[in-house]
Design a protein around this motif. Structure first.
Motif, PDB file in Angstrom:
ATOM      1  N   LYS A 145       0.906  -0.886   0.239  1.00 29.88           N
ATOM      2  CA  LYS A 145      -0.031   0.216   0.312  1.00 29.88           C
ATOM      3  C   LYS A 145       1.306   1.421  -0.172  1.00 29.88           C
ATOM      4  N   LEU A 146       1.599   1.322  -1.276  1.00 28.29           N
ATOM      5  CA  LEU A 146       2.861   2.253  -0.744  1.00 28.29           C
ATOM      6  C   LEU A 146       2.900   3.434  -2.202  1.00 28.29           C
ATOM      7  N   ASN A 147       2.937   4.302  -2.431  1.00 25.10           N
ATOM      8  CA  ASN A 147       2.705   4.827  -3.805  1.00 25.10           C
ATOM      9  C   ASN A 147       4.025   5.051  -4.019  1.00 25.10           C
ATOM     10  N   ASP A 148       4.178   5.290  -5.743  1.00 21.02           N
ATOM     11  CA  ASP A 148       5.923   5.522  -6.136  1.00 21.02           C
ATOM     12  C   ASP A 148       6.156   7.030  -5.401  1.00 21.02           C
ATOM     13  N   GLY A 149       7.360   6.797  -5.690  1.00 17.83           N
ATOM     14  CA  GLY A 149       8.530   8.213  -5.495  1.00 17.83           C
ATOM     15  C   GLY A 149       9.092   7.980  -4.559  1.00 17.83           C
ATOM     16  N   GLY A 150       9.470   9.324  -3.988  1.00 15.24           N
ATOM     17  CA  GLY A 150      10.235   9.009  -2.428  1.00 15.24           C
ATOM     18  C   GLY A 150      11.481   9.049  -2.806  1.00 15.24           C
ATOM     19  N   ASP A 151      12.440   9.016  -1.628  1.00 14.84           N
ATOM     20  CA  ASP A 151      13.594   8.731  -0.652  1.00 14.84           C
ATOM     21  C   ASP A 151      13.846   7.383  -0.764  1.00 14.84           C
ATOM     22  N   THR A 152      13.017   7.125  -0.493  1.00  8.19           N
ATOM     23  CA  THR A 152      13.191   5.478  -0.035  1.00  8.19           C
ATOM     24  C   THR A 152      12.598   5.016  -1.502  1.00  8.19           C
ATOM     25  N   TYR A 153      14.336   3.483  -0.897  1.00  9.67           N
ATOM     26  CA  TYR A 153      13.800   2.532  -1.634  1.00  9.67           C
ATOM     27  C   TYR A 153      14.184   1.397  -1.326  1.00  9.67           C
ATOM     28  N   ILE A 154      13.185   0.293  -2.094  1.00  9.62           N
ATOM     29  CA  ILE A 154      12.705  -0.783  -1.582  1.00  9.62           C
ATOM     30  C   ILE A 154      13.509  -1.655  -2.155  1.00  9.62           C
ATOM     31  N   PHE A 155      14.377  -2.693  -2.278  1.00 15.81           N
ATOM     32  CA  PHE A 155      14.568  -4.058  -2.857  1.00 15.81           C
ATOM     33  C   PHE A 155      13.991  -5.147  -2.340  1.00 15.81           C
ATOM     34  N   ALA A 156      13.203  -5.939  -3.014  1.00 13.67           N
ATOM     35  CA  ALA A 156      12.536  -7.765  -2.212  1.00 13.67           C
ATOM     36  C   ALA A 156      13.239  -8.163  -3.510  1.00 13.67           C
ATOM     37  N   THR A 157      13.670  -8.883  -2.409  1.00 18.08           N
ATOM     38  CA  THR A 157      14.700 -10.351  -2.885  1.00 18.08           C
ATOM     39  C   THR A 157      14.788 -11.322  -2.435  1.00 18.08           C
ATOM     40  N   THR A 158      15.497 -12.519  -2.811  1.00 21.72           N
ATOM     41  CA  THR A 158      15.369 -13.900  -2.010  1.00 21.72           C
ATOM     42  C   THR A 158      17.246 -14.552  -1.760  1.00 21.72           C
ATOM     43  N   THR A 159      16.838 -14.888  -0.749  1.00 26.60           N
ATOM     44  CA  THR A 159      18.214 -14.697   0.003  1.00 26.60           C
ATOM     45  C   THR A 159      18.866 -16.448  -0.478  1.00 26.60           C
ATOM     46  N   SER A 160      20.394 -16.830  -0.019  1.00 25.76           N
ATOM     47  CA  SER A 160      20.191 -18.434  -0.966  1.00 25.76           C
ATOM     48  C   SER A 160      20.217 -18.698   0.288  1.00 25.76           C
ATOM     49  N   GLU A 161      19.262 -19.346   1.472  1.00 22.63           N
ATOM     50  CA  GLU A 161      18.489 -20.201   2.259  1.00 22.63           C
ATOM     51  C   GLU A 161      17.206 -20.633   1.902  1.00 22.63           C
ATOM     52  N   GLY A 162      16.875 -18.825   0.639  1.00 24.84           N
ATOM     53  CA  GLY A 162      14.963 -19.397  -0.064  1.00 24.84           C
ATOM     54  C   GLY A 162      14.260 -18.253   1.108  1.00 24.84           C
ATOM     55  N   ASP A 163      14.799 -17.375   1.656  1.00 27.77           N
ATOM     56  CA  ASP A 163      14.038 -16.433   2.753  1.00 27.77           C
ATOM     57  C   ASP A 163      14.059 -14.756   1.829  1.00 27.77           C
ATOM     58  N   HIS A 164      12.278 -15.053   1.821  1.00 30.63           N
ATOM     59  CA  HIS A 164      12.113 -13.311   0.672  1.00 30.63           C
ATOM     60  C   HIS A 164      12.510 -12.112   2.133  1.00 30.63           C
ATOM     61  N   ILE A 165      13.317 -11.856   1.592  1.00 30.04           N
ATOM     62  CA  ILE A 165      13.282 -10.330   2.527  1.00 30.04           C
ATOM     63  C   ILE A 165      12.862  -8.541   1.555  1.00 30.04           C
ATOM     64  N   LEU A 166      12.793  -7.756   3.060  1.00 25.47           N
ATOM     65  CA  LEU A 166      12.363  -6.562   1.864  1.00 25.47           C
ATOM     66  C   LEU A 166      13.891  -5.524   2.394  1.00 25.47           C
ATOM     67  N   MET A 167      14.575  -5.029   1.625  1.00 21.77           N
ATOM     68  CA  MET A 167      15.581  -4.205   2.319  1.00 21.77           C
ATOM     69  C   MET A 167      15.021  -2.488   1.983  1.00 21.77           C
ATOM     70  N   LEU A 168      15.089  -1.877   2.906  1.00 23.41           N
ATOM     71  CA  LEU A 168      14.814  -0.526   3.008  1.00 23.41           C
ATOM     72  C   LEU A 168      16.031   0.539   2.806  1.00 23.41           C
ATOM     73  N   THR A 169      16.219   1.047   1.906  1.00 23.92           N
ATOM     74  CA  THR A 169      17.981   1.741   1.741  1.00 23.92           C
ATOM     75  C   THR A 169      17.244   3.395   0.785  1.00 23.92           C
ATOM     76  N   HIS A 170      18.328   3.997   1.224  1.00 25.52           N
ATOM     77  CA  HIS A 170      18.066   5.389   0.184  1.00 25.52           C
ATOM     78  C   HIS A 170      19.802   5.504  -0.045  1.00 25.52           C
ATOM     79  N   LYS A 171      19.816   6.390  -1.132  1.00 27.11           N
ATOM     80  CA  LYS A 171      21.268   6.332  -2.177  1.00 27.11           C
ATOM     81  C   LYS A 171      21.967   7.137  -1.588  1.00 27.11           C
ATOM     82  N   THR A 172      23.632   7.113  -1.641  1.00 26.25           N
ATOM     83  CA  THR A 172      24.345   7.845  -1.075  1.00 26.25           C
ATOM     84  C   THR A 172      24.598   8.859  -1.731  1.00 26.25           C
ATOM     85  N   LYS A 173      25.492   9.974  -1.306  1.00 22.13           N
ATOM     86  CA  LYS A 173      25.328  11.491  -1.751  1.00 22.13           C
ATOM     87  C   LYS A 173      26.803  11.761  -2.075  1.00 22.13           C
ATOM     88  N   LYS A 174      26.761  11.272  -3.066  1.00 25.53           N
ATOM     89  CA  LYS A 174      28.552  11.689  -4.386  1.00 25.53           C
ATOM     90  C   LYS A 174      28.155  13.093  -4.792  1.00 25.53           C
TER      91      LYS A 174
END
Length: 441
Positions: free
Chosen positions: A412-441
């Protein structure tokens, strides 16, 4: 008002609106004028140095959309110059473009040689290019309206031969296999190698480049996977006869906007592979499936999150100070994930996720770098706690059972903003979401 005056006066106007005013300009060849206005507007975005030249004639819209952009054409120019400078005792260098098209690549690569020949079977394009070359300051070139195969058979040996085979069949459908393109480079290969010091071959970015190396009889010496602004655009191969057994692979991502000095910034990751290893690579790739249980050759990154409780069904816990690395489109196309991990000292989340982690930032990584703020499984309680108060986020999925649209609906999230969510699967088969933000360069 003449047609040329109309084009010059209204070239920044909307062609669709101009078409409605055609009756007001009886002396103007309106179809031609509108095509020139639309072509110039496309060139402003795609070929700024051409748009800056008065009098350049533009072809139909399809040719403008299919031609190379200026950043990728300039990159080919640099590759051609580097190879031409390697030729020993070359008193006079020459090149022939056997598939000239609108002439964008030719207009840049021809500047690296003493003389150049443009070949195209379409008479209309030949006429356009013949008029444009002097206006672009190119005076070392000749234009030939002919079939590529006929010119190749009769021409004198060249320093470089360039080909961009047509990737559409007689019905207009796209093709990606070398053998399905026109002309068939595999069939012409012996003559190409006999008639040139090196060959530059532009192919579809969808092509399996490992197979191309095998199909081209081990003549490939460089593979350039070129992306622009994160989108894979071209596969460029350089063929030559020499004693080396290695192929250099260049993963290149170019920014389409020039810097203050007029240069197009780019990132580049280069590695080498053995020519005789390609058949083994193809065989191994055909055996790979999408099983999330497949283990990466480099170890997974096992670190702990500092605020969220570890998930009971997962051994994969991420600390908020961890950096997440997402390779660019060229690296993804190359599939050089083990090479990337070794080169930058980072670890894969799993074999098929193509995301990497480290406890330190890495300079020069060919892709995007993020700081991980939080991690959660798909457990409803953890999701509710982690996403509390969040209204929008940018979402990407890598080796995950839900699409972006499906995941966005569930979160239930709209698109946009400064938060980036990466949804992936670990080598153990677990489904996870990682909430991130871009590094400043």
């Amino acid at each position: 008002m003449t047609t040329s005056e109309f084009v010059k006066q209204f070239r920044e106007s909307d062609p669709r609106k101009l078409a409605l005013q055609a009756s007001h300009y009886p002396d103007v060849d309106m179809p031609y004028a509108l095509n020139q206005i639309q072509g110039w507007q496309t060139a402003q975005r795609k070929l700024p140095s051409w748009a800056a030249c008065d009098g350049v004639v533009y072809p139909p819209h399809l040719n403008m959309e299919q031609c190379s952009s200026e950043p990728t054409a300039r990159y080919k120019q640099q590759v051609a110059r580097r190879w031409a400078e390697r030729i020993p005792n070359a008193s006079r260098t020459s090149m022939t473009d056997l598939t000239g098209g609108f002439g964008v690549d030719f207009s840049f690569t021809s500047r690296c040689f003493d003389c150049a020949t443009y070949v195209e079977r379409n008479a209309s394009l030949c006429e356009v290019v013949g008029a444009n070359l002097p206006r672009l300051g190119i005076r070392n070139a000749q234009v030939k309206c002919a079939e590529a195969e006929a010119v190749l058979e009769q021409m004198e040996p060249q320093t470089m031969i360039f080909l961009d085979p047509a990737r559409r069949d007689e019905h207009g459908a796209k093709t990606v296999l070398i053998a399905d393109c026109t002309p068939d480079v595999c069939q012409l290969l012996p003559c190409l190698m006999q008639k040139s010091q090196f060959v530059m071959l532009k192919l579809s970015p969808m092509l399996d480049w490992h197979k191309a190396i095998v199909d081209l009889d081990g003549k490939v010496r460089e593979v350039h996977i070129v992306s622009a602004d994160g989108e894979c655009k071209e596969l460029l191969l350089v063929l030559a006869d020499n004693d080396t057994t290695d192929v250099q692979v260049f993963c290149v991502d170019i920014q389409s906007r020039p810097d203050s000095e007029g240069q197009y910034p780019r990132s580049e990751f280069v590695y080498s592979i053995a020519t005789n290893a390609q058949e083994e690579v193809m065989e191994n790739n055909s055996k790979l499936d999408n099983s999330t249980s497949a283990q990466p050759t480099n170890s997974t990154f096992n670190i702990q999150h500092s605020t969220l409780p570890p998930a009971t069904n997962s051994t994969f816990n991420i600390q908020h100070s961890t950096f997440l690395f997402e390779p660019n489109a060229s690296v993804m196309k190359a599939g050089c994930f083990d090479e990337i991990a070794r080169a930058y000292g980072i670890c894969a989340i799993s074999r098929n996720s193509h995301l990497f982690l480290s406890d330190r930032e890495t300079d020069g990584f060919p892709g995007r770098t993020f700081v991980i703020d939080a991690v959660t499984t798909m457990n409803k309680r953890q999701l509710r706690q982690t996403l509390s108060g969040m209204k929008q986020a940018n979402i990407a999925v890598r080796n995950f059972p839900l699409s972006v649209a499906e995941l966005r609906k569930r979160l239930k999230l709209n698109d946009g903003g400064d938060t980036y969510i990466f949804a992936t699967t670990t080598s153990e088969g677990d489904h996870i979401l990682m909430l991130t933000h871009k590094t400043k360069k």
